[in-house]
Design a protein around this motif. Structure first.
Motif, PDB file in Angstrom:
ATOM      1  N   GLU A  86      52.576 -37.917  72.350  1.00 41.20           N
ATOM      2  CA  GLU A  86      51.135 -37.821  72.224  1.00 41.20           C
ATOM      3  C   GLU A  86      50.674 -36.425  72.627  1.00 41.20           C
ATOM      4  O   GLU A  86      51.295 -35.775  73.458  1.00 41.20           O
ATOM      5  N   ARG A  87      49.567 -35.994  72.040  1.00 44.67           N
ATOM      6  CA  ARG A  87      49.132 -34.607  72.190  1.00 44.67           C
ATOM      7  C   ARG A  87      48.920 -34.229  73.658  1.00 44.67           C
ATOM      8  O   ARG A  87      49.359 -33.154  74.099  1.00 44.67           O
ATOM      9  N   HIS A  88      48.258 -35.084  74.434  1.00 44.71           N
ATOM     10  CA  HIS A  88      47.987 -34.723  75.822  1.00 44.71           C
ATOM     11  C   HIS A  88      49.273 -34.677  76.649  1.00 44.71           C
ATOM     12  O   HIS A  88      49.437 -33.832  77.526  1.00 44.71           O
ATOM     13  N   HIS A  89      50.213 -35.596  76.344  1.00 44.70           N
ATOM     14  CA  HIS A  89      51.496 -35.604  77.040  1.00 44.70           C
ATOM     15  C   HIS A  89      52.295 -34.357  76.681  1.00 44.70           C
ATOM     16  O   HIS A  89      52.899 -33.714  77.551  1.00 44.70           O
ATOM     17  N   GLU A  90      52.254 -34.003  75.416  1.00 41.25           N
ATOM     18  CA  GLU A  90      52.949 -32.810  74.930  1.00 41.25           C
ATOM     19  C   GLU A  90      52.410 -31.550  75.602  1.00 41.25           C
ATOM     20  O   GLU A  90      53.177 -30.698  76.071  1.00 41.25           O
TER      21      GLU A  90
END
Length: 224
Positions: A86-90
């Motif tokens: 996911e973008r925020h995790h990335e």
């Protein structure tokens, strides 16, 4: 065609296959050089103007802007086909890896200064400056670059074709092209009853095509 791809195509024949195989590394290096220029430009612009009495603040601002630019360029260019998170995790992992990389880049300078004692008055001022440059800007940056490239591929963008299923299908078909041809020929010579049994390779190809919504390939039939 991107700048890196055009550059690779202009390389001499013996070097081109190696460059194509390591195109992500080449793009990553170009991004690193670009963000270095961004960092340097912003730092000296601020230091020589509005933040003249606060060089540390200028360096922090320049570093933050450079890291954000690095994330955008690496995600959208160097590793544009990769993903899997996911973008925020990335993004969180990216900035965490970058922070560890900064610490690693300081390790050679620490060794030079406090282990080898390459400091005035132990050595001359010229020797100290040369040692600082080599340890901080050469060895430190190379160490940081190697770690970040490995960590980005391993943790931040772990799946090779997560954002480009077309390339995943192309890779599957290219990698298994000879075996596929032999398998098709065998089925033509030895037709099997409709038992629903398929080989693992065909299962993989059918699964990839199904993800693309491609049901028009004549080689993929209900009895394969």
């Amino acid at each position: 065609m991107s700048f890196a791809d055009a550059t690779i195509k202009r390389l001499p024949g013996p070097l081109r296959p190696y460059a194509e195989q390591h195109h992500e590394l080449i793009k990553f290096a170009i991004v690193g050089a670009t963000t270095f220029v961004i960092d340097l430009t912003i730092f000296f612009t601020l230091k020589l103007t509005v933040l003249e009495p606060k060089p540390v603040t200028a360096k922090i601002i320049a570093g933050i802007v450079a890291v954000i630019a690095s994330y955008i360029l690496n995600r959208e260019w160097s590793f544009r086909d990769r993903g899997g998170r996911e973008r925020h995790h990335e993004a969180l992992l990216f900035f965490g890896v970058s922070g560890v990389g900064v610490l690693l880049s300081m390790a050679p300078l620490w060794v030079s200064s406090y282990v080898l004692m390459l400091r005035v008055p132990m050595v001359s001022l010229a020797t100290e400056n040369i040692a600082d440059f080599l340890s901080a800007y050469i060895l430190g940056n190379l160490l940081q670059m190697a770690f970040r490239f490995w960590a980005f591929r391993r943790f931040v963008f772990p799946e090779e074709f997560a954002r480009n299923p077309e390339k995943a299908l192309e890779s599957t078909l290219t990698g298994g092209g000879i075996a596929e041809a032999l398998e098709d020929e065998y089925e033509l010579r030895h037709p099997m009853p409709d038992s629903g049994n398929v080989t693992p390779m065909r299962q993989s190809r059918k699964r990839a095509r199904r993800q693309l919504g491609d049901s028009s390939d004549p080689r993929v039939s209900k009895t394969s």
